[in-house]
Write an enzyme that holds these catalytic residues in place. Structure first.
Site, PDB file in Angstrom:
ATOM      1  N   HIS A 183      -1.640   1.337  -4.118  1.00 43.04           N
ATOM      2  CA  HIS A 183      -2.025   2.743  -3.971  1.00 43.04           C
ATOM      3  C   HIS A 183      -1.171   3.663  -4.844  1.00 43.04           C
ATOM      4  CE1 HIS A 183      -4.110   1.838   0.159  1.00 43.04           C
ATOM      5  NE2 HIS A 183      -4.781   1.384  -0.876  1.00 43.04           N
TER       6      HIS A 183
ATOM      7  N   THR B 153       0.994  -2.872   8.568  1.00 41.08           N
ATOM      8  CA  THR B 153      -0.270  -2.264   8.137  1.00 41.08           C
ATOM      9  C   THR B 153      -1.315  -2.389   9.231  1.00 41.08           C
ATOM     10  OG1 THR B 153      -2.048  -2.237   6.497  1.00 41.08           O
ATOM     11  CG2 THR B 153      -0.975  -4.374   6.870  1.00 41.08           C
ATOM     12  N   SER B 154      -2.124  -1.319   9.367  1.00 37.60           N
ATOM     13  CA  SER B 154      -3.196  -1.346  10.364  1.00 37.60           C
ATOM     14  C   SER B 154      -4.369  -2.184   9.860  1.00 37.60           C
ATOM     15  CB  SER B 154      -3.657   0.082  10.679  1.00 37.60           C
ATOM     16  OG  SER B 154      -4.155   0.696   9.504  1.00 37.60           O
TER      17      SER B 154
ATOM     18  N   GLN C  29       0.849  -1.193   0.000  1.00 38.79           N
ATOM     19  CA  GLN C  29       0.000   0.000   0.000  1.00 38.79           C
ATOM     20  C   GLN C  29       0.885   1.242   0.000  1.00 38.79           C
ATOM     21  OE1 GLN C  29      -3.352  -0.809   3.156  1.00 38.79           O
ATOM     22  NE2 GLN C  29      -1.593  -2.097   3.582  1.00 38.79           N
ATOM     23  N   ASN C  30       2.194   1.033   0.096  1.00 34.49           N
ATOM     24  CA  ASN C  30       3.117   2.166   0.188  1.00 34.49           C
ATOM     25  C   ASN C  30       3.394   2.751  -1.195  1.00 34.49           C
ATOM     26  OD1 ASN C  30       3.159   1.502   2.837  1.00 34.49           O
ATOM     27  ND2 ASN C  30       5.198   0.579   2.827  1.00 34.49           N
TER      28      ASN C  30
ATOM     29  N   GLU D  72       1.942  -3.406  17.137  1.00 27.65           N
ATOM     30  CA  GLU D  72       0.600  -3.227  17.711  1.00 27.65           C
ATOM     31  C   GLU D  72      -0.349  -4.262  17.129  1.00 27.65           C
ATOM     32  OE1 GLU D  72       0.101  -0.975  19.982  1.00 27.65           O
ATOM     33  OE2 GLU D  72       2.100  -0.112  19.739  1.00 27.65           O
TER      34      GLU D  72
HETATM   35  P1  OAD Z   1      -1.269   2.885   8.949  1.00 28.55           P
HETATM   36  O1  OAD Z   1      -0.629   4.177   9.343  1.00 28.55           O
HETATM   37  O2  OAD Z   1      -2.746   2.808   8.992  1.00 28.55           O
HETATM   38  O3  OAD Z   1      -0.718   1.722   9.871  1.00 28.55           O
HETATM   39  C1  OAD Z   1       0.656   1.557  10.106  1.00 28.55           C
HETATM   40  C2  OAD Z   1       0.855   0.302  10.916  1.00 28.55           C
HETATM   41  O4  OAD Z   1       2.242   0.114  11.068  1.00 28.55           O
HETATM   42  C3  OAD Z   1       0.235   0.338  12.326  1.00 28.55           C
HETATM   43  O5  OAD Z   1      -0.526  -0.832  12.534  1.00 28.55           O
HETATM   44  C4  OAD Z   1       1.463   0.374  13.240  1.00 28.55           C
HETATM   45  O6  OAD Z   1       1.257  -0.350  14.455  1.00 28.55           O
HETATM   46  C5  OAD Z   1       2.504  -0.318  12.385  1.00 28.55           C
HETATM   47  N1  OAD Z   1       3.897   0.045  12.685  1.00 28.55           N
HETATM   48  C6  OAD Z   1       4.402   1.177  13.218  1.00 28.55           C
HETATM   49  N2  OAD Z   1       5.736   1.121  13.310  1.00 28.55           N
HETATM   50  C7  OAD Z   1       6.092  -0.092  12.820  1.00 28.55           C
HETATM   51  C8  OAD Z   1       7.337  -0.780  12.641  1.00 28.55           C
HETATM   52  N3  OAD Z   1       8.502  -0.204  12.963  1.00 28.55           N
HETATM   53  N4  OAD Z   1       7.318  -2.027  12.109  1.00 28.55           N
HETATM   54  C9  OAD Z   1       6.148  -2.616  11.760  1.00 28.55           C
HETATM   55  N5  OAD Z   1       4.947  -2.024  11.903  1.00 28.55           N
HETATM   56  C10 OAD Z   1       4.920  -0.787  12.426  1.00 28.55           C
HETATM   57  O7  OAD Z   1      -0.668   2.530   7.504  1.00 28.55           O
HETATM   58  P2  OAD Z   1      -1.296   1.593   6.373  1.00 28.55           P
HETATM   59  O8  OAD Z   1      -1.908   0.375   6.968  1.00 28.55           O
HETATM   60  O9  OAD Z   1      -0.256   1.438   5.344  1.00 28.55           O
HETATM   61  O10 OAD Z   1      -3.792   5.309   1.886  1.00 28.55           O
HETATM   62  O11 OAD Z   1      -2.430   2.537   5.815  1.00 28.55           O
HETATM   63  C11 OAD Z   1      -3.175   2.133   4.710  1.00 28.55           C
HETATM   64  C12 OAD Z   1      -3.514   3.325   3.856  1.00 28.55           C
HETATM   65  O12 OAD Z   1      -4.106   4.364   4.632  1.00 28.55           O
HETATM   66  C13 OAD Z   1      -2.324   4.002   3.212  1.00 28.55           C
HETATM   67  O13 OAD Z   1      -1.898   3.361   2.034  1.00 28.55           O
HETATM   68  C14 OAD Z   1      -2.836   5.385   2.947  1.00 28.55           C
HETATM   69  C15 OAD Z   1      -3.488   5.626   4.275  1.00 28.55           C
HETATM   70  O14 OAD Z   1      -4.407   6.620   4.384  1.00 28.55           O
HETATM   71  C16 OAD Z   1      -4.019   6.354   1.072  1.00 28.55           C
HETATM   72  O15 OAD Z   1      -3.412   7.405   1.177  1.00 28.55           O
HETATM   73  C17 OAD Z   1      -5.067   6.092   0.049  1.00 28.55           C
END
Ligand code: OAD
Length: 260
Positions: free
Chosen positions: A121, A192-193, A103-104, A219
């Site tokens: 994305h 990913t969340s 998604q990155n 998390e």
């Molecule tokens: P999120 O910001 O929703 O989630 C990030 C996840 O990474 C969380 O569950 C954290 O606990 C975890 N995290 C943090 N630090 C970490 C580490 N060092 N190692 C592993 N995990 C870690 O990001 P996405 O799930 O990517 O979309 O979000 C999905 C989409 O929402 C993105 O592609 C973007 C956003 O809005 C658009 O812009 C369309």
């Protein structure tokens, strides 16, 4: 992180696996210095997605949206892949088929050497004309104009080649991702969340199809309870340990039986 020991059932699934899907989100790039979206310190804590990441926002204030993406592009371009990206790329040496579905938009998986990649994305490394669809490097577009979107020869405005909220994901990529999630043996969700659909639906699909599910995330997520293995640690530590443990299992598989 301590060397990781896989439970016997997971070790068995790893030893026999042929098709692997890695599903990644912003957390995988956290240790490269890039912000996640949600949670403490996340981008959406400081900024409102509807003012920056929607077609309506771009129409209402193209300069504001362009500046934000120019800033994020600069951060991504200055960042380097971290040990999690490297370990994900290494998986290709261990399994016959590895697909990274991300998604990155930061381009760090490619820079780490992952070759089989779907960017659900889009990518921040390119800009695309909203009128004629011409595409160009974001580097050149930002160098030409960092304050407002550069204008295409056709008169249209360039925008980042990302998918905004309310827009459709690239269809061919989504179909292929759903197919691979259905037929893979191992499905690894990392950083990913799992809250943004349709991408997050891949986890459910892989679960329903019977894949061995692994999650790397400090998390818990809505999908944690479905996991066969959960590594509650930063990806830059946990993923290399996971791949090392997998490499040991895979080498067992290749050992010739001793005859006589
Ligand atoms: P999120 O910001 O929703 O989630 C990030 C996840 O990474 C969380 O569950 C954290 O606990 C975890 N995290 C943090 N630090 C970490 C580490 N060092 N190692 C592993 N995990 C870690 O990001 P996405 O799930 O990517 O979309 O979000 C999905 C989409 O929402 C993105 O592609 C973007 C956003 O809005 C658009 O812009 C369309």
């Amino acid at each position: 992180m301590e060397p990781l020991e896989l439970s016997p059932p997971t070790a068995e699934r790893v030893r026999l696996a042929e098709r692997v899907v890695v599903f990644s989100g912003a957390g995988v790039s956290r240790e490269s210095g890039l912000d996640t979206f949600r949670g403490a310190g996340g981008l959406w804590e400081r900024m409102r997605p509807e003012e920056l990441a929607t077609p309506q926002a771009f129409r209402a204030d193209p300069a504001k949206v362009w500046r934000w993406y120019a800033w994020r592009y600069g951060q991504a371009a200055a960042a380097a892949p971290n040990p999690a990206h490297d370990a994900i790329a290494r998986l290709e040496t261990l399994f016959p088929s590895v697909l990274v579905v991300t998604q990155n938009v930061d381009g760090l998986h490619q820079r780490a050497g992952s070759r089989n990649l779907l960017e659900l994305h889009g990518t921040i490394t390119r800009a695309v004309c909203e009128r004629c669809g011409r595409s160009r490097e974001m580097a050149g577009a930002v160098a030409e104009s960092s304050e407002r979107p550069p204008v295409c020869a056709c008169g249209g405005r360039f925008r980042p080649a990302v998918v905004w909220f309310g827009e459709a994901l690239p269809e061919a990529a989504l179909v292929r991702a759903y197919e691979e999630a259905t037929f893979c043996d191992l499905f690894i969700s990392v950083g990913t969340s799992g809250t943004v659909y349709p991408a997050a639906g891949l986890i459910e699909l892989a679960h329903q199809a019977g894949a061995c599910l692994i999650e790397v995330n400090p998390e818990p997520t809505p999908f944690s309870r479905l996991m066969d293995l959960r590594l509650a640690a930063p990806a830059g530590e946990a993923f290399p340990a996971l791949v090392e443990a997998m490499a040991i299992e895979r080498s067992r598989d290749r050992e010739e039986p001793i005859i006589g």
